[in-house]
Design a protein around this motif. Structure first.
Motif, mmCIF file in Angstrom:
data_model
loop_
_atom_site.group_PDB
_atom_site.id
_atom_site.type_symbol
_atom_site.label_atom_id
_atom_site.label_comp_id
_atom_site.label_asym_id
_atom_site.label_seq_id
_atom_site.Cartn_x
_atom_site.Cartn_y
_atom_site.Cartn_z
ATOM 1 N N ALA A 95 -111.397 5.238 1.889
ATOM 2 C CA ALA A 95 -111.187 6.585 2.942
ATOM 3 C C ALA A 95 -111.415 7.147 2.969
ATOM 4 O O ALA A 95 -111.622 7.825 4.098
ATOM 5 C CB ALA A 95 -109.705 7.251 1.959
ATOM 6 N N GLU A 96 -113.194 6.118 4.012
ATOM 7 C CA GLU A 96 -114.746 6.801 3.833
ATOM 8 C C GLU A 96 -114.801 8.273 3.768
ATOM 9 O O GLU A 96 -115.331 8.726 4.391
ATOM 10 C CB GLU A 96 -114.058 7.496 5.462
ATOM 11 C CG GLU A 96 -113.426 6.440 6.601
ATOM 12 C CD GLU A 96 -114.373 4.798 6.749
ATOM 13 O OE1 GLU A 96 -115.205 4.491 6.287
ATOM 14 O OE2 GLU A 96 -113.887 3.544 6.926
ATOM 15 N N ILE A 97 -114.418 8.202 2.083
ATOM 16 C CA ILE A 97 -115.332 9.438 1.433
ATOM 17 C C ILE A 97 -116.523 9.069 0.326
ATOM 18 O O ILE A 97 -116.117 8.334 -0.293
ATOM 19 C CB ILE A 97 -114.189 10.521 0.883
ATOM 20 C CG1 ILE A 97 -112.923 11.095 1.849
ATOM 21 C CG2 ILE A 97 -114.499 11.058 -0.123
ATOM 22 C CD1 ILE A 97 -111.823 11.630 0.277
ATOM 23 N N LEU B 272 -115.604 16.782 -8.011
ATOM 24 C CA LEU B 272 -113.520 16.154 -8.317
ATOM 25 C C LEU B 272 -113.737 16.650 -9.229
ATOM 26 O O LEU B 272 -113.850 16.577 -10.326
ATOM 27 C CB LEU B 272 -113.401 15.279 -8.354
ATOM 28 C CG LEU B 272 -113.372 14.800 -6.554
ATOM 29 C CD1 LEU B 272 -112.869 13.122 -6.152
ATOM 30 C CD2 LEU B 272 -112.163 15.024 -6.374
ATOM 31 N N PRO B 273 -112.720 18.191 -9.810
ATOM 32 C CA PRO B 273 -112.429 18.451 -10.961
ATOM 33 C C PRO B 273 -112.128 17.385 -11.901
ATOM 34 O O PRO B 273 -110.782 16.739 -11.211
ATOM 35 C CB PRO B 273 -111.483 20.293 -11.414
ATOM 36 C CG PRO B 273 -111.388 19.614 -9.600
ATOM 37 C CD PRO B 273 -111.768 18.782 -8.748
ATOM 38 N N TRP B 274 -111.420 18.299 -13.470
ATOM 39 C CA TRP B 274 -110.802 17.269 -14.393
ATOM 40 C C TRP B 274 -109.640 16.678 -13.740
ATOM 41 O O TRP B 274 -109.037 18.415 -13.046
ATOM 42 C CB TRP B 274 -110.608 18.061 -15.144
ATOM 43 C CG TRP B 274 -110.271 17.417 -16.093
ATOM 44 C CD1 TRP B 274 -110.407 15.555 -17.139
ATOM 45 C CD2 TRP B 274 -108.982 17.767 -17.158
ATOM 46 N NE1 TRP B 274 -109.696 15.497 -18.075
ATOM 47 C CE2 TRP B 274 -109.180 17.159 -18.067
ATOM 48 C CE3 TRP B 274 -108.747 18.706 -17.308
ATOM 49 C CZ2 TRP B 274 -108.012 17.268 -19.212
ATOM 50 C CZ3 TRP B 274 -107.232 18.817 -17.931
ATOM 51 C CH2 TRP B 274 -107.110 18.238 -19.161
ATOM 52 N N ASN C 10 -106.757 14.494 -3.006
ATOM 53 C CA ASN C 10 -107.727 15.867 -4.131
ATOM 54 C C ASN C 10 -109.239 16.054 -2.529
ATOM 55 O O ASN C 10 -109.347 17.333 -3.039
ATOM 56 C CB ASN C 10 -107.698 16.008 -5.110
ATOM 57 C CG ASN C 10 -106.366 16.029 -6.131
ATOM 58 O OD1 ASN C 10 -106.172 17.167 -5.132
ATOM 59 N ND2 ASN C 10 -105.584 16.004 -6.724
ATOM 60 N N ALA C 11 -110.394 14.517 -2.682
ATOM 61 C CA ALA C 11 -110.824 14.292 -2.603
ATOM 62 C C ALA C 11 -110.707 14.925 -0.969
ATOM 63 O O ALA C 11 -111.957 15.780 -0.006
ATOM 64 C CB ALA C 11 -111.658 13.143 -2.340
ATOM 65 N N VAL D 210 -108.971 22.134 -7.891
ATOM 66 C CA VAL D 210 -109.128 21.579 -6.712
ATOM 67 C C VAL D 210 -109.016 22.779 -5.281
ATOM 68 O O VAL D 210 -110.000 23.013 -4.585
ATOM 69 C CB VAL D 210 -107.978 20.689 -6.411
ATOM 70 C CG1 VAL D 210 -108.000 20.008 -4.544
ATOM 71 C CG2 VAL D 210 -108.091 18.937 -6.833
ATOM 72 N N ASP D 211 -108.027 23.658 -6.135
ATOM 73 C CA ASP D 211 -107.600 24.776 -5.170
ATOM 74 C C ASP D 211 -109.668 25.857 -5.321
ATOM 75 O O ASP D 211 -109.967 26.597 -4.707
ATOM 76 C CB ASP D 211 -107.447 25.903 -5.697
ATOM 77 C CG ASP D 211 -105.900 24.761 -4.289
ATOM 78 O OD1 ASP D 211 -106.237 24.205 -4.014
ATOM 79 O OD2 ASP D 211 -103.942 25.326 -4.798
#
Ligand code: KIV
Length: 310
Positions: free
Chosen positions: A133-135, A88-90, A103-104, A65-66
């Motif tokens: 979550a509004e994503i 979004l990564p594995w 994460n998102a 994620v970073d």
């Protein structure tokens, strides 16, 4: 650069309604995002293909994620009008809903306007949690690179009727969970066409034939930045890798032959400053003067350099 892209605008682009096909390309940093945006794409995907295309890994499982947030932020700083979607990564959306949303959110805070995740019914709960979550979420079905070990390689999926029916059910589940669009990768054209007909959200194909609501390619593939053999679905619109190598070769030849830099590519002193510095550097009575400044020795040598103005 066109009008500012939005999720509702993308969501409304079903070709069946007479819309033109959506265009998405990947970008991983500010210059590639600027180039893509100037090219007039609708969406920029900061894909986890970052791992293979930019970072040199064998598969996409290595990015975090970073890593993704770092590259999303660079793309955002380019100020694109295109909608920025981040992968979004594995393992960033597999464990629990709270972890997935956190994460998102990191990717949204870095500059993404939506996230993409791979998988069908098994991920529907996570999609719903993100939408809650509004994503905004884009789905991804078919050849899903994060499943490389399960698939046994990067191989075309849904070739058999049963697998095609499963994929169709997965697409419906993603739509029902709230995805605003779905990437279809590495599947037969007829299967992609069937899914596109069956769902109300746009499909964006890569190696999925012509009947999707849009198409996506990896930036480096479409520009021919690498000379490796590309999969058959890649159309190369330029050969920038070969052009870039030729340019570096020409630079090396110019340096080695003393043709670079030229006078116009060098900074110069005023004549009187150059002359006084140069005389201070000569042996003789003035030799006690400080010697800290050296006059350049390229081109015609220091004497000629000292004679040049500005
Ligand atoms: O990561 C990526 O580049 C992708 C595209 C191939 C759709 O997911």
């Amino acid at each position: 650069m066109g009008q500012q892209g939005t999720v509702p605008a993308v969501r409304s682009r079903k070709r069946a309604t007479g819309s033109t096909p959506l265009v998405m390309v990947t970008a991983y940093d500010a210059p590639t995002a600027r180039i893509a945006d100037r090219g007039g794409v609708d969406l920029i995907l900061v894909g986890d293909s970052l791992a293979m295309v930019v970072l040199g890994y064998e598969d996409t499982l290595q990015v975090t994620v970073d890593d993704m947030a770092h590259h999303v932020a660079a793309v955002r700083r380019a100020g694109p009008a295109a909608l920025v979607v981040a992968d979004l990564p594995w393992m960033s959306y597999h464990l629990d809903e709270a972890d997935t949303v956190r994460n998102a959110a990191s990717l949204v805070r870095a500059g993404a306007q939506a996230v993409k995740l791979e998988g069908g019914r098994r991920r529907a709960g996570m999609v719903a949690a993100l939408v809650d979550a509004e994503i905004p979420v884009m789905g991804h079905l078919g050849l899903t690179p994060q499943s490389v070990h399960v698939m046994g390689g990067f191989t075309v999926q849904a070739r058999e009727a049963e697998a095609a029916r499963t994929l169709l059910a997965d697409a419906r589940a993603l739509q029902d969970a709230g995805c605003f669009a779905i990437v279809l990768e590495g599947i037969p054209d007829v299967v992609a066409g069937m899914v596109t007909e069956a769902v109300e959200v746009p499909t964006v194909g890569i190696g999925a034939g012509p009947w999707c609501d849009g198409q996506v390619l990896v930036f480096h593939d479409l520009l021919g930045l690498e000379e490796r053999k590309a999969p058959k679905f890649v159309r190369r619109y330029a050969s920038l890798g070969a052009d870039a190598s030729a340019a570096v070769e020409a630079f090396a030849a110019d340096v080695r032959a003393g043709r670079f830099p030229a006078d116009a590519e060098s900074y110069h002193l005023k004549d009187e400053v150059a002359a006084s510095l140069w005389s201070a550097a000569q042996p003789g009575p003035a030799a006690d003067a400080p010697q800290a400044i050296s006059v350049g020795s390229g081109g015609g040598g220091p004497t000629e350099g000292a004679r040049r103005s500005r």
